[in-house]
Design an enzyme around this catalytic site. Structure first.
Site, PDB file in Angstrom:
ATOM      1  N   SER A  57      60.044  40.521  39.300  1.00 47.37           N
ATOM      2  CA  SER A  57      60.588  41.308  38.188  1.00 47.37           C
ATOM      3  C   SER A  57      62.117  41.268  38.156  1.00 47.37           C
ATOM      4  O   SER A  57      62.768  41.047  39.174  1.00 47.37           O
ATOM      5  CB  SER A  57      60.128  42.761  38.300  1.00 47.37           C
ATOM      6  OG  SER A  57      58.730  42.843  38.346  1.00 47.37           O
TER       7      SER A  57
HETATM    8  N1  SAH Z   1      56.221  43.176  42.605  1.00 43.70           N
HETATM    9  C1  SAH Z   1      56.258  41.749  42.437  1.00 43.70           C
HETATM   10  C2  SAH Z   1      55.924  41.375  41.012  1.00 43.70           C
HETATM   11  C3  SAH Z   1      54.946  40.273  40.983  1.00 43.70           C
HETATM   12  S1  SAH Z   1      54.236  39.963  39.388  1.00 43.70           S
HETATM   13  C4  SAH Z   1      57.595  41.193  42.883  1.00 43.70           C
HETATM   14  O1  SAH Z   1      58.524  41.968  43.101  1.00 43.70           O
HETATM   15  O2  SAH Z   1      57.705  39.981  43.066  1.00 43.70           O
HETATM   16  C5  SAH Z   1      52.745  40.900  39.461  1.00 43.70           C
HETATM   17  C6  SAH Z   1      51.770  40.529  40.529  1.00 43.70           C
HETATM   18  O3  SAH Z   1      50.566  41.272  40.318  1.00 43.70           O
HETATM   19  C7  SAH Z   1      51.352  39.075  40.574  1.00 43.70           C
HETATM   20  O4  SAH Z   1      51.642  38.536  41.829  1.00 43.70           O
HETATM   21  C8  SAH Z   1      49.831  39.114  40.324  1.00 43.70           C
HETATM   22  O5  SAH Z   1      49.118  38.121  41.042  1.00 43.70           O
HETATM   23  C9  SAH Z   1      49.481  40.496  40.795  1.00 43.70           C
HETATM   24  N2  SAH Z   1      48.240  41.054  40.297  1.00 43.70           N
HETATM   25  C10 SAH Z   1      47.709  40.964  39.047  1.00 43.70           C
HETATM   26  N3  SAH Z   1      46.535  41.639  38.988  1.00 43.70           N
HETATM   27  C11 SAH Z   1      46.322  42.172  40.223  1.00 43.70           C
HETATM   28  C12 SAH Z   1      45.298  42.984  40.803  1.00 43.70           C
HETATM   29  N4  SAH Z   1      44.228  43.397  40.111  1.00 43.70           N
HETATM   30  N5  SAH Z   1      45.426  43.334  42.096  1.00 43.70           N
HETATM   31  C13 SAH Z   1      46.473  42.947  42.831  1.00 43.70           C
HETATM   32  N6  SAH Z   1      47.481  42.181  42.346  1.00 43.70           N
HETATM   33  C14 SAH Z   1      47.402  41.804  41.055  1.00 43.70           C
END
Ligand code: SAH
Length: 218
Positions: A64
């Site tokens: 993000s």
């Molecule tokens: N907090 C992260 C943002 C990653 S983007 C950072 O700082 O880098 C959001 C993430 O949510 C992705 O890696 C995606 O694979 C994950 N995601 C999507 N659906 C999910 C679920 N049901 N359970 C766990 N993770 C999930």
């Protein structure tokens, strides 16, 4: 990169992207200052690590935008001592690392094992040992360790997963983007007994939350 350029870039990021947009919470700013964002992106993207944007990570996901991390973290309004936090969507582990500087215990769930493993290595290299990662469907939360003072969802849900509401402590806050797959509103829910109060914060765009209480897998 040697040490100096990224420290300057980090401070500039905090001042121009975060403080200037209204996130003033000293504890949140200190936590942001403590985490070198360039260690959470691929080498090819490191020169943009402190820029005002999300960046691609593996599995078609994103880390993000720094401001969004700061905003969501500040909305949690964590108690200064003893906070227990759950993050859904570990991704790069960057948001997890910021939370680890503010809470006693952070748990984070990610659906891709590849992302979770890399995040684990980065968090361990920074000595953040109050973090516990799990691979699985985060729409169901992490029930065994509930309740949480804060739950932060870093992927976009079609509606608020009931499991996450259930796992919130009394007075705790849930921060989550809710809407369509293209555009959402960032929502802040606070639990008061059996009551949940919603504040709508701002329009956002996140990758989809895929799982039993999120979007179906395609
Ligand atoms: N907090 C992260 C943002 C990653 S983007 C950072 O700082 O880098 C959001 C993430 O949510 C992705 O890696 C995606 O694979 C994950 N995601 C999507 N659906 C999910 C679920 N049901 N359970 C766990 N993770 C999930």
């Amino acid at each position: 990169m040697n040490e100096k350029p990224w420290l300057l870039a980090l401070e500039q990021m905090i001042q121009t992207q975060i403080v200037a947009r209204g996130v003033q919470d000293r504890r949140v700013l200190a936590a942001m200052r403590a985490v070198p964002r360039h260690l959470f992106v691929a080498e090819a993207h490191q020169e943009w690590a402190y820029s005002d944007a999300p960046l691609p990570i593996d599995e078609g996901q994103t880390i993000s935008q720094p401001y969004m991390v700061a905003l969501m973290t500040s909305l949690l309004e964590l108690p200064p001592k003893g906070a227990r936090v759950l993050e859904i969507g570990t991704g790069s582990g960057y948001q997890t690392a910021v939370l680890a500087h503010l809470a006693d215990e952070v748990r984070s769930v990610e659906r891709f094992a590849t992302l979770s493993e890399k995040a684990a290595q980065r968090l361990a290299a920074l000595g953040l040992d109050n973090v516990h990662l799990r691979v699985g469907d985060g729409t169901l939360g992490w029930k065994e360790h509930a309740p949480y003072d804060g739950i932060l969802v870093t992927a976009a849900a079609p509606k608020v997963p009931p499991a996450l509401c259930d796992q919130l402590a009394d007075g705790g806050r849930l921060i989550i983007p809710v809407g369509s797959q293209g555009a959402q509103i960032l929502e802040c829910w606070q639990r008061q007994g059996a009551d949940y109060r919603r504040k709508r914060i701002c329009p956002v765009a996140f990758v989809p939350l895929i799982g039993e209480q999120g979007w179906p897998e395609r």
